[in-house]
Motif scaffolding. Structure first.
Motif, PDB file in Angstrom:
ATOM      1  N   ARG A  92       0.851  -1.201   0.000  1.00 44.16           N
ATOM      2  CA  ARG A  92       0.000   0.000   0.000  1.00 44.16           C
ATOM      3  C   ARG A  92       0.886   1.251   0.000  1.00 44.16           C
ATOM      4  N   VAL A  93       0.473   2.255  -0.744  1.00 47.74           N
ATOM      5  CA  VAL A  93       1.200   3.530  -0.791  1.00 47.74           C
ATOM      6  C   VAL A  93       0.905   4.307   0.491  1.00 47.74           C
ATOM      7  N   ILE A  94       1.969   4.631   1.235  1.00 44.52           N
ATOM      8  CA  ILE A  94       1.845   5.401   2.474  1.00 44.52           C
ATOM      9  C   ILE A  94       2.426   6.803   2.304  1.00 44.52           C
ATOM     10  N   GLY A  95       3.622   6.885   1.728  1.00 49.03           N
ATOM     11  CA  GLY A  95       4.273   8.181   1.545  1.00 49.03           C
ATOM     12  C   GLY A  95       4.373   8.559   0.088  1.00 49.03           C
ATOM     13  N   LEU A  96       4.001   9.804  -0.228  1.00 46.31           N
ATOM     14  CA  LEU A  96       4.060  10.344  -1.589  1.00 46.31           C
ATOM     15  C   LEU A  96       5.351  11.130  -1.774  1.00 46.31           C
ATOM     16  N   PRO A  97       5.701  11.473  -3.010  1.00 42.53           N
ATOM     17  CA  PRO A  97       6.920  12.260  -3.241  1.00 42.53           C
ATOM     18  C   PRO A  97       6.940  13.545  -2.411  1.00 42.53           C
ATOM     19  N   GLY A  98       8.050  13.770  -1.710  1.00 40.39           N
ATOM     20  CA  GLY A  98       8.194  14.969  -0.881  1.00 40.39           C
ATOM     21  C   GLY A  98       7.651  14.846   0.525  1.00 40.39           C
ATOM     22  N   ASP A  99       6.979  13.732   0.830  1.00 45.56           N
ATOM     23  CA  ASP A  99       6.401  13.541   2.168  1.00 45.56           C
ATOM     24  C   ASP A  99       7.481  13.244   3.207  1.00 45.56           C
ATOM     25  N   SER A 113       1.986  16.128  10.855  1.00 46.95           N
ATOM     26  CA  SER A 113       0.599  16.188  11.322  1.00 46.95           C
ATOM     27  C   SER A 113       0.522  15.701  12.761  1.00 46.95           C
ATOM     28  N   GLU A 114      -0.346  16.312  13.555  1.00 47.45           N
ATOM     29  CA  GLU A 114      -0.548  15.857  14.934  1.00 47.45           C
ATOM     30  C   GLU A 114      -1.459  14.641  14.986  1.00 47.45           C
ATOM     31  N   GLU A 115      -2.222  14.431  13.912  1.00 45.22           N
ATOM     32  CA  GLU A 115      -3.135  13.283  13.851  1.00 45.22           C
ATOM     33  C   GLU A 115      -2.521  12.184  12.980  1.00 45.22           C
ATOM     34  N   PRO A 116      -2.496  10.950  13.481  1.00 49.25           N
ATOM     35  CA  PRO A 116      -1.952   9.852  12.664  1.00 49.25           C
ATOM     36  C   PRO A 116      -2.937   9.447  11.564  1.00 49.25           C
ATOM     37  N   LEU A 117      -2.425   8.717  10.585  1.00 48.26           N
ATOM     38  CA  LEU A 117      -3.312   8.143   9.569  1.00 48.26           C
ATOM     39  C   LEU A 117      -4.287   7.182  10.242  1.00 48.26           C
ATOM     40  N   GLU A 118      -5.518   7.204   9.802  1.00 44.70           N
ATOM     41  CA  GLU A 118      -6.496   6.228  10.287  1.00 44.70           C
ATOM     42  C   GLU A 118      -6.377   4.998   9.393  1.00 44.70           C
ATOM     43  N   GLU A 119      -5.861   3.924   9.956  1.00 40.17           N
ATOM     44  CA  GLU A 119      -5.609   2.726   9.161  1.00 40.17           C
ATOM     45  C   GLU A 119      -6.495   1.575   9.632  1.00 40.17           C
ATOM     46  N   ASP A 120      -7.747   1.616   9.253  1.00 40.93           N
ATOM     47  CA  ASP A 120      -8.683   0.595   9.710  1.00 40.93           C
ATOM     48  C   ASP A 120      -8.500  -0.742   8.989  1.00 40.93           C
ATOM     49  N   TYR A 121      -7.587  -0.802   8.027  1.00 45.95           N
ATOM     50  CA  TYR A 121      -7.329  -2.040   7.302  1.00 45.95           C
ATOM     51  C   TYR A 121      -6.285  -2.923   7.995  1.00 45.95           C
ATOM     52  N   LEU A 122      -5.625  -2.423   9.039  1.00 45.41           N
ATOM     53  CA  LEU A 122      -4.642  -3.250   9.749  1.00 45.41           C
ATOM     54  C   LEU A 122      -5.365  -4.397  10.458  1.00 45.41           C
ATOM     55  N   PRO A 123      -4.874  -5.640  10.321  1.00 43.37           N
ATOM     56  CA  PRO A 123      -5.606  -6.782  10.862  1.00 43.37           C
ATOM     57  C   PRO A 123      -5.461  -6.969  12.366  1.00 43.37           C
ATOM     58  N   GLU A 124      -4.424  -6.357  12.956  1.00 43.17           N
ATOM     59  CA  GLU A 124      -4.184  -6.545  14.383  1.00 43.17           C
ATOM     60  C   GLU A 124      -3.336  -5.390  14.899  1.00 43.17           C
ATOM     61  N   ALA A 191     -13.307  -6.460  -4.784  1.00 43.13           N
ATOM     62  CA  ALA A 191     -12.558  -5.338  -5.348  1.00 43.13           C
ATOM     63  C   ALA A 191     -11.569  -4.828  -4.319  1.00 43.13           C
ATOM     64  N   LEU A 192     -10.425  -4.341  -4.797  1.00 48.32           N
ATOM     65  CA  LEU A 192      -9.404  -3.777  -3.902  1.00 48.32           C
ATOM     66  C   LEU A 192      -9.495  -2.258  -3.978  1.00 48.32           C
ATOM     67  N   GLU A 193     -10.064  -1.681  -2.952  1.00 48.71           N
ATOM     68  CA  GLU A 193     -10.287  -0.240  -2.910  1.00 48.71           C
ATOM     69  C   GLU A 193      -9.106   0.481  -2.274  1.00 48.71           C
ATOM     70  N   SER A 194      -8.854   1.686  -2.736  1.00 51.00           N
ATOM     71  CA  SER A 194      -7.845   2.534  -2.099  1.00 51.00           C
ATOM     72  C   SER A 194      -8.376   2.994  -0.743  1.00 51.00           C
ATOM     73  N   ALA A 195      -7.488   3.122   0.228  1.00 50.77           N
ATOM     74  CA  ALA A 195      -7.890   3.652   1.535  1.00 50.77           C
ATOM     75  C   ALA A 195      -8.156   5.143   1.406  1.00 50.77           C
ATOM     76  N   GLU A 196      -9.124   5.614   2.133  1.00 52.36           N
ATOM     77  CA  GLU A 196      -9.408   7.055   2.180  1.00 52.36           C
ATOM     78  C   GLU A 196      -9.095   7.564   3.568  1.00 52.36           C
ATOM     79  N   TYR A 197      -8.214   8.561   3.637  1.00 51.04           N
ATOM     80  CA  TYR A 197      -7.785   9.094   4.916  1.00 51.04           C
ATOM     81  C   TYR A 197      -8.432  10.456   5.165  1.00 51.04           C
ATOM     82  N   ASN A 198      -8.731  10.729   6.428  1.00 50.14           N
ATOM     83  CA  ASN A 198      -9.294  12.033   6.777  1.00 50.14           C
ATOM     84  C   ASN A 198      -8.208  13.099   6.792  1.00 50.14           C
TER      85      ASN A 198
END
Length: 198
Positions: A92-99, A113-124, A191-198
């Motif tokens: 999965r793509v986590i960091g984009l160019p320049g990030d 960012s003070e808020e972490p990515l919301e990663e509800d796809y992590l299994p544990e 289907a394999l959907e892209s994650a959407e982050y807030n």
């Protein structure tokens, strides 16, 4: 009716065989072009993307997705492994160019960012390679170069991903396809959907 039947050409075995050979060759050429320029058919041998993609799932990727569109954070991509380009990986793509990507206490922070990515796809719960204390060389901050991406597996506790590679980042031209769907086994089909982050 009799006249119409008489107007039909007599059966020619050679012509019939040649016709079938042409159809077969056309089908092979079309399949080759589709498989090499439109889609990729891949087998997933490990559990690094579970439970999004399970071990031994078969999946399809769209080779044309990034010819017309941009690679986005949260996309699942098929790419040439930067430490051995003879191997294909899916992550999965986590960091984009320049990030700036920071891993801290099992959370990912992008660009201070003070808020972490919301990663509800992590299994544990993410406990391995999740902070300076258990990452290689104690490194938990990654500055993604232009034209490159920082990729991770969803199953963080066992995933061989950018945290551990000698060549940490994947260049855009090494990303072959956007993962589209799992098609086998049938009970895993989705289907394999892209994650959407807030």
């Amino acid at each position: 009716m009799k006249r119409k039947l008489e107007e039909l050409e007599p059966f020619d075995l050679k012509k019939e065989i040649f016709s079938w050979i042409r159809i077969f060759i056309a089908a092979v050429v079309i399949a080759f072009l589709v498989n090499n320029f439109v889609i990729i058919n891949a087998n997933v041998p490990s559990g690094s993307m579970e439970t999004t993609i399970m071990t031994k799932d078969r999946m399809l990727g769209n080779r044309l997705a990034y010819k017309t569109g941009d690679i986005k954070r949260g996309d699942i991509v098929i790419f040439k492994f930067p430490d051995d380009e003879s191997q294909l990986f899916v992550k999965r793509v986590i960091g984009l160019p320049g990030d700036k990507v920071v891993i801290k206490e099992g959370k990912i922070y992008i660009n201070d960012s003070e808020e972490p990515l919301e990663e509800d796809y992590l299994p544990e719960e993410w406990t391995v390679g999740n902070d300076t204390s258990n990452l290689p060389d104690g490194k938990n901050e990654y500055n993604v170069p232009e034209g490159s991406y920082f990729l991770m597996g969803d199953n963080r506790n066992i995933s061989n991903d950018a945290r551990y590679w000698n060549n940490t980042y994947v260049k855009k031209e090494k990303i072959i396809a956007k993962a589209m769907c799992v098609y086998f086994p049938f009970n895993h089909m989705h289907a394999l959907e892209s994650a959407e982050y807030n």
